[in-house]
Design a protein around this motif. Structure first.
Motif, PDB file in Angstrom:
ATOM      1  N   GLN A  94       9.303 -59.217 -86.507  1.00  0.00           N
ATOM      2  CA  GLN A  94       9.172 -58.015 -85.670  1.00  0.00           C
ATOM      3  C   GLN A  94       9.196 -58.387 -84.189  1.00  0.00           C
ATOM      4  OE1 GLN A  94       5.268 -56.012 -85.178  1.00  0.00           O
ATOM      5  NE2 GLN A  94       6.283 -54.212 -86.040  1.00  0.00           N
ATOM      6  N   ASP A  95       8.516 -59.482 -83.848  1.00  0.00           N
ATOM      7  CA  ASP A  95       8.485 -59.907 -82.441  1.00  0.00           C
ATOM      8  C   ASP A  95       9.880 -60.311 -81.969  1.00  0.00           C
ATOM      9  OD1 ASP A  95       6.855 -60.619 -80.045  1.00  0.00           O
ATOM     10  OD2 ASP A  95       7.686 -62.593 -80.452  1.00  0.00           O
ATOM     11  N   MET A  96      10.653 -60.958 -82.836  1.00  0.00           N
ATOM     12  CA  MET A  96      12.020 -61.339 -82.466  1.00  0.00           C
ATOM     13  C   MET A  96      12.904 -60.109 -82.323  1.00  0.00           C
ATOM     14  SD  MET A  96      12.617 -64.891 -84.576  1.00  0.00           S
ATOM     15  CE  MET A  96      13.876 -65.523 -83.486  1.00  0.00           C
ATOM     16  N   CYS A  97      12.673 -59.110 -83.156  1.00  0.00           N
ATOM     17  CA  CYS A  97      13.423 -57.861 -83.028  1.00  0.00           C
ATOM     18  C   CYS A  97      13.121 -57.180 -81.700  1.00  0.00           C
ATOM     19  CB  CYS A  97      13.083 -56.917 -84.178  1.00  0.00           C
ATOM     20  SG  CYS A  97      13.702 -57.450 -85.794  1.00  0.00           S
ATOM     21  N   LEU A  98      11.853 -57.146 -81.321  1.00  0.00           N
ATOM     22  CA  LEU A  98      11.464 -56.501 -80.064  1.00  0.00           C
ATOM     23  C   LEU A  98      11.987 -57.286 -78.863  1.00  0.00           C
ATOM     24  CD1 LEU A  98       7.783 -55.516 -80.942  1.00  0.00           C
ATOM     25  CD2 LEU A  98       9.739 -53.979 -80.700  1.00  0.00           C
ATOM     26  N   GLY A 142      20.761 -64.196 -91.597  1.00  0.00           N
ATOM     27  CA  GLY A 142      19.684 -64.509 -92.529  1.00  0.00           C
ATOM     28  C   GLY A 142      18.669 -63.378 -92.508  1.00  0.00           C
ATOM     29  N   VAL A 143      17.455 -63.664 -92.963  1.00  0.00           N
ATOM     30  CA  VAL A 143      16.440 -62.617 -93.044  1.00  0.00           C
ATOM     31  C   VAL A 143      16.128 -62.050 -91.662  1.00  0.00           C
ATOM     32  CG1 VAL A 143      14.115 -62.065 -93.802  1.00  0.00           C
ATOM     33  CG2 VAL A 143      15.449 -63.713 -95.088  1.00  0.00           C
ATOM     34  N   ILE A 144      15.897 -62.930 -90.681  1.00  0.00           N
ATOM     35  CA  ILE A 144      15.547 -62.457 -89.339  1.00  0.00           C
ATOM     36  C   ILE A 144      16.749 -61.806 -88.659  1.00  0.00           C
ATOM     37  CG2 ILE A 144      14.831 -63.194 -87.031  1.00  0.00           C
ATOM     38  CD1 ILE A 144      13.053 -65.292 -88.400  1.00  0.00           C
ATOM     39  N   GLY A 145      17.923 -62.414 -88.780  1.00  0.00           N
ATOM     40  CA  GLY A 145      19.120 -61.828 -88.194  1.00  0.00           C
ATOM     41  C   GLY A 145      19.405 -60.449 -88.753  1.00  0.00           C
ATOM     42  N   LYS A 146      19.194 -60.281 -90.051  1.00  0.00           N
ATOM     43  CA  LYS A 146      19.397 -58.965 -90.679  1.00  0.00           C
ATOM     44  C   LYS A 146      18.369 -57.960 -90.169  1.00  0.00           C
ATOM     45  CE  LYS A 146      21.542 -56.384 -93.790  1.00  0.00           C
ATOM     46  NZ  LYS A 146      20.697 -55.182 -93.833  1.00  0.00           N
ATOM     47  N   LEU A 192      26.403 -60.409 -77.343  1.00  0.00           N
ATOM     48  CA  LEU A 192      26.356 -61.361 -78.457  1.00  0.00           C
ATOM     49  C   LEU A 192      24.941 -61.910 -78.594  1.00  0.00           C
ATOM     50  CD1 LEU A 192      27.887 -63.039 -80.619  1.00  0.00           C
ATOM     51  CD2 LEU A 192      28.218 -64.780 -78.842  1.00  0.00           C
ATOM     52  N   ILE A 193      24.400 -61.837 -79.811  1.00  0.00           N
ATOM     53  CA  ILE A 193      23.057 -62.351 -80.092  1.00  0.00           C
ATOM     54  C   ILE A 193      23.179 -63.514 -81.072  1.00  0.00           C
ATOM     55  CG2 ILE A 193      20.765 -61.800 -81.006  1.00  0.00           C
ATOM     56  CD1 ILE A 193      21.474 -58.817 -80.405  1.00  0.00           C
ATOM     57  N   ASN A 194      22.725 -64.676 -80.674  1.00  0.00           N
ATOM     58  CA  ASN A 194      22.768 -65.836 -81.560  1.00  0.00           C
ATOM     59  C   ASN A 194      21.415 -66.046 -82.228  1.00  0.00           C
ATOM     60  OD1 ASN A 194      23.666 -68.324 -82.779  1.00  0.00           O
ATOM     61  ND2 ASN A 194      22.359 -69.350 -81.280  1.00  0.00           N
ATOM     62  N   VAL A 195      21.414 -66.011 -83.564  1.00  0.00           N
ATOM     63  CA  VAL A 195      20.214 -66.267 -84.352  1.00  0.00           C
ATOM     64  C   VAL A 195      20.470 -67.421 -85.332  1.00  0.00           C
ATOM     65  CG1 VAL A 195      18.305 -65.070 -85.516  1.00  0.00           C
ATOM     66  CG2 VAL A 195      19.989 -63.730 -84.308  1.00  0.00           C
ATOM     67  N   LEU A 196      21.574 -68.120 -85.141  1.00  0.00           N
ATOM     68  CA  LEU A 196      21.959 -69.182 -86.076  1.00  0.00           C
ATOM     69  C   LEU A 196      21.002 -70.374 -86.004  1.00  0.00           C
ATOM     70  CD1 LEU A 196      25.798 -69.237 -85.381  1.00  0.00           C
ATOM     71  CD2 LEU A 196      24.751 -68.671 -87.596  1.00  0.00           C
ATOM     72  N   PRO A 197      20.802 -71.057 -87.140  1.00  0.00           N
ATOM     73  CA  PRO A 197      20.088 -72.333 -87.115  1.00  0.00           C
ATOM     74  C   PRO A 197      21.026 -73.425 -86.619  1.00  0.00           C
ATOM     75  CG  PRO A 197      20.826 -71.873 -89.339  1.00  0.00           C
ATOM     76  CD  PRO A 197      21.206 -70.674 -88.508  1.00  0.00           C
TER      77      PRO A 197
END
Length: 310
Positions: A94-98, A142-146, A192-197
């Motif tokens: 949630q914090d990463m989404c915000l 992934g879960v957070i990116g989704k 562009l949002i990068n959430v990749l490992p």
């Protein structure tokens, strides 16, 4: 049951309290005060000293304090036979989404321009922009990116996703995957949002060649890993005006060295790796749930896959 707790640069008091509340009567061993290594069943770690994890012969699992596990797998001597469990905590996600939503609005709604206008005492209202007119690309579904993609879709932003491998069809967004589809993915992205490992596949992925695929005037938000974005190429494209701005929470070297030019770049917004900070109560709940799964012979979630690198 005995658990090793080793969290560098972290106040352990709330963690001890939260873990005791979740797990009850367990022997919580605070590194380095471990009387008998053979009694340790689980290790909850963050930046644990390299070379030590191999010294616990009966270790059942290593549980990461964060979503990333590079602090574990970069240890050349970590025990390969022991499963590694990443942290998925709803509050962290949630914090990463915000965090992401904040910077999307900062760029999409031209808020970034108002700082300069304020210094000029210039009352200049920028026109309203509909969210559905803004195309956002999320790299790493992934879960957070989704979760991030779903949050942005709920505010009517147009969202596409890209990942290294094929995934099942997603109802609310167009998904691209692999090197052959990255051009089509990037060519129409506004933010562009990068959430990749960080893996061997994603290292330096966003360098000059790929960043130039973005339309002129686009923005980038990096909350994945610093080694994915080539910082020198990013600065070059910002200076050229091809990219209009970058919000960066992760860097190739952390803490970011004081002589790094990103600090003083007028189009760069820096935060010190604070997107998705841990909350001891909710994180301890997620970790305890995985320990119970393991004790019951069930698979924990999310489990690190060495072949994929995440």
């Amino acid at each position: 049951m005995a658990i090793l707790l080793s969290l560098k640069d972290t106040d352990l008091v709330p963690w001890i309290e939260a873990l005791n509340n979740e797990l009850g009567s367990v022997d919580l061993c605070l590194y380095p005060k471990v009387e008998d290594n053979s009694l340790i069943d689980y290790a909850i770690v963050w930046k644990h000293p390299y070379g030590d994890l191999k010294n616990y012969p009966n270790l059942k699992a290593i549980l990461s304090y964060g979503a990333g596990v590079d602090h574990i797998v970069d240890d050349p001597d970590y025990p390969r036979s022991v499963p590694i469990v990443r942290l998925y905590d709803e509050k962290l996600s949630q914090d990463m989404c915000l965090y992401t939503l904040h910077w999307v609005l900062h760029f999409h709604s031209d808020y970034y321009q108002y700082n300069n206008l304020q210094t000029q005492k210039n009352w200049n209202q920028k026109p309203f922009k509909l969210p559905e007119k803004c195309h956002i690309g999320v790299m790493g579904l992934g879960v957070i990116g989704k979760d991030i993609a779903d949050t942005l879709i709920s505010f009517d932003f147009k969202v596409s996703g890209w990942g290294a491998t094929k995934k099942p069809d997603m109802e609310l967004l167009t998904y691209y995957y692999g090197e052959t589809q990255i051009h089509d993915f990037l060519s129409s992205i506004d933010i562009l949002i990068n959430v990749l490992p960080l893996t061997t596949t994603t290292s330096n992925l966003l360098s000059e060649n790929t960043l130039r695929l973005l339309p002129k005037g686009s923005f980038i938000i990096n909350i994945g890993r610093g080694g994915i974005v080539n910082e020198a190429d990013l600065i070059m494209l910002l200076d050229e005006g091809h990219l209009m701005g970058a919000a960066l929470d992760v860097f190739a070297t952390e803490p970011l060295p004081k002589n790094n030019p990103l600090w003083s770049h007028p189009k760069v917004y820096i935060t010190p790796h604070i997107a998705g900070q841990n909350n001891p109560q909710s994180a301890a709940m997620a970790i305890a749930k995985n320990i119970r799964r393991l004790e019951n012979g069930e698979e924990p979630f999310p489990l690190y896959n060495p072949e994929k690198g995440y």
